[in-house]
Design an enzyme around this catalytic site. Structure first.
Site, PDB file in Angstrom:
ATOM      1  N   ARG A 239       0.865  -1.177   0.000  1.00 44.46           N
ATOM      2  CA  ARG A 239       0.000   0.000   0.000  1.00 44.46           C
ATOM      3  C   ARG A 239       0.902   1.228   0.000  1.00 44.46           C
ATOM      4  O   ARG A 239       1.948   1.245   0.662  1.00 44.46           O
ATOM      5  CB  ARG A 239      -0.929   0.012   1.215  1.00 44.46           C
ATOM      6  CG  ARG A 239      -2.023  -1.049   1.186  1.00 44.46           C
ATOM      7  CD  ARG A 239      -3.060  -0.778   0.103  1.00 44.46           C
ATOM      8  NE  ARG A 239      -4.150  -1.747   0.119  1.00 44.46           N
ATOM      9  CZ  ARG A 239      -4.195  -2.827  -0.653  1.00 44.46           C
ATOM     10  NH1 ARG A 239      -3.192  -3.093  -1.492  1.00 44.46           N
ATOM     11  NH2 ARG A 239      -5.237  -3.637  -0.597  1.00 44.46           N
ATOM     12  N   GLU A 268      -3.292   7.550  -3.731  1.00 45.99           N
ATOM     13  CA  GLU A 268      -3.758   6.937  -4.966  1.00 45.99           C
ATOM     14  C   GLU A 268      -5.193   7.371  -5.308  1.00 45.99           C
ATOM     15  O   GLU A 268      -6.034   7.414  -4.414  1.00 45.99           O
ATOM     16  CB  GLU A 268      -3.689   5.418  -4.775  1.00 45.99           C
ATOM     17  CG  GLU A 268      -3.832   4.600  -6.011  1.00 45.99           C
ATOM     18  CD  GLU A 268      -3.537   3.127  -5.754  1.00 45.99           C
ATOM     19  OE1 GLU A 268      -4.325   2.280  -6.191  1.00 45.99           O
ATOM     20  OE2 GLU A 268      -2.509   2.839  -5.096  1.00 45.99           O
ATOM     21  N   HIS A 286      -1.230   0.360 -10.155  1.00 43.10           N
ATOM     22  CA  HIS A 286      -1.802  -0.641  -9.265  1.00 43.10           C
ATOM     23  C   HIS A 286      -2.271  -1.874 -10.049  1.00 43.10           C
ATOM     24  O   HIS A 286      -3.465  -2.202 -10.090  1.00 43.10           O
ATOM     25  CB  HIS A 286      -2.964  -0.063  -8.451  1.00 43.10           C
ATOM     26  CG  HIS A 286      -3.192  -0.808  -7.165  1.00 43.10           C
ATOM     27  ND1 HIS A 286      -3.563  -0.187  -6.004  1.00 43.10           N
ATOM     28  CD2 HIS A 286      -3.087  -2.129  -6.851  1.00 43.10           C
ATOM     29  CE1 HIS A 286      -3.684  -1.075  -5.036  1.00 43.10           C
ATOM     30  NE2 HIS A 286      -3.400  -2.266  -5.528  1.00 43.10           N
TER      31      HIS A 286
END
Length: 319
Positions: A239, A268, A286
């Site tokens: 993350r 993000e 991602h």
């Protein structure tokens, strides 16, 4: 019949399975993910919701869904987007999709490692930009990973899968004691555990595979980044908020770090502007679990969880 809401596309076969069980299924089909108000409208009256990691499941979400909500099935291995305490207080089961995406994510992590150490992204940009080049023995030299040590922050399923790939390429494996590797994998890979600060300071590559919690937020902070070996590399498929992105960008720009490969970002989908202009960083949107096979398996597991809870059975992968 239960009302089931799905906040993002999942394989049609999984939707068909839910409908075949006699449930009403509402699927968000917008070109973009739902905004907050759209999300809250979508889940109103739902008995079950299949969420993704960009959906914030909090008190507001739970209020919008209503007291009949029984399960939030997160189509992700992580669940940092969900207020577990709030769900628990209302008797809402929370599930995730572990065990089906570790190889796909490890592939991306290892791909990032090769891309940044061998300057593959930089070379590809040079070609696409039409800049002149020719083969020379000193042209765009990178670094071999053979004989180097990779330090894993998080050595669960994904971290262990990454370690197996690195071992096959001649790397030495180390991991943070705080997030250890299980046996028999640790023995098979001759992996060495060490305290986190020692790991960060002593390895050629640091690769993050830990969940995002209050303890791991900025686990790679400015102080630890400064303590890393000059010329070392950072890989992050966990993350984004596990790294202090501003400190990372500064260390890359100064040359203290040799490079970074990132698939996730602190805010993000926004990427820190300082990272965008650097040649020694590889940036992916991602893609960790983004294979057809893996996303199909994730959707199937989420559906299994929903059907089990609605039928009064234990969820296969409750958090």
């Amino acid at each position: 019949m239960a009302r089931i809401c799905i906040t993002d596309a999942i394989p049609e076969a999984a939707v068909t399975t839910l409908r075949a069980a006699g449930h009403e299924v509402a699927v968000w089909d917008g070109d973009l993910p739902p905004g907050r108000s759209e999300l809250l409208d979508l889940v109103a009256g739902a008995d079950a919701v299949l969420t993704v990691l960009s959906d914030g499941v909090d008190e507001e979400f739970l209020d919008a869904a209503g007291p009949q909500l029984r399960i939030v099935a997160n189509v992700a291995a992580g669940y940092n987007n969900i207020d577990l305490a709030a769900c628990r207080a209302r008797g809402v089961v929370v599930t995730n999709t572990p065990g089906v995406l570790f190889d796909a994510t490890a592939d991306i992590a290892f791909g990032l490692l090769l891309m940044v150490t061998r300057r593959l992204g930089e070379g590809e940009r040079l070609i696409r930009a039409g800049r002149p080049w020719r083969y020379r023995t000193t042209f765009m030299l990178g670094h071999s990973i053979e004989g180097k040590t990779i330090g894993l922050i998080g050595a669960g399923q994904i971290g262990t899968a990454m370690a197996r790939r690195c071992k096959a390429f001649g790397m030495t494996i180390a991991y943070a004691d705080e997030h250890p590797m299980r046996e028999p994998a640790a023995g098979e890979l001759a992996a060495t555990g060490m305290p986190l600060d020692e790991l960060v300071a002593g390895c050629d590559v640091i690769s993050l595979h830990c969940p995002l919690t209050e303890e791991t937020r900025h686990i790679l902070n400015a102080e630890r980044i400064a303590a890393m070996r000059p010329g070392s590399y950072v890989i992050n498929t966990a993350r984004g908020a596990c790294i202090d992105e501003e400190a990372l960008a500064a260390a890359l720009a100064s040359g203290h770090l040799g490079g970074a490969g990132l698939d996730v970002y602190e805010n993000e989908p926004q990427v820190h502007p300082a990272l965008l202009g650097l040649e020694n960083v590889v940036l992916l949107p991602h893609l960790g679990s983004a294979t057809i096979e893996t996303r199909t398996a994730m959707g199937d597991l989420a559906v299994e969880n929903v059907l089990a809870v609605l039928a009064g059975r234990p969820a296969p992968s409750a958090v």
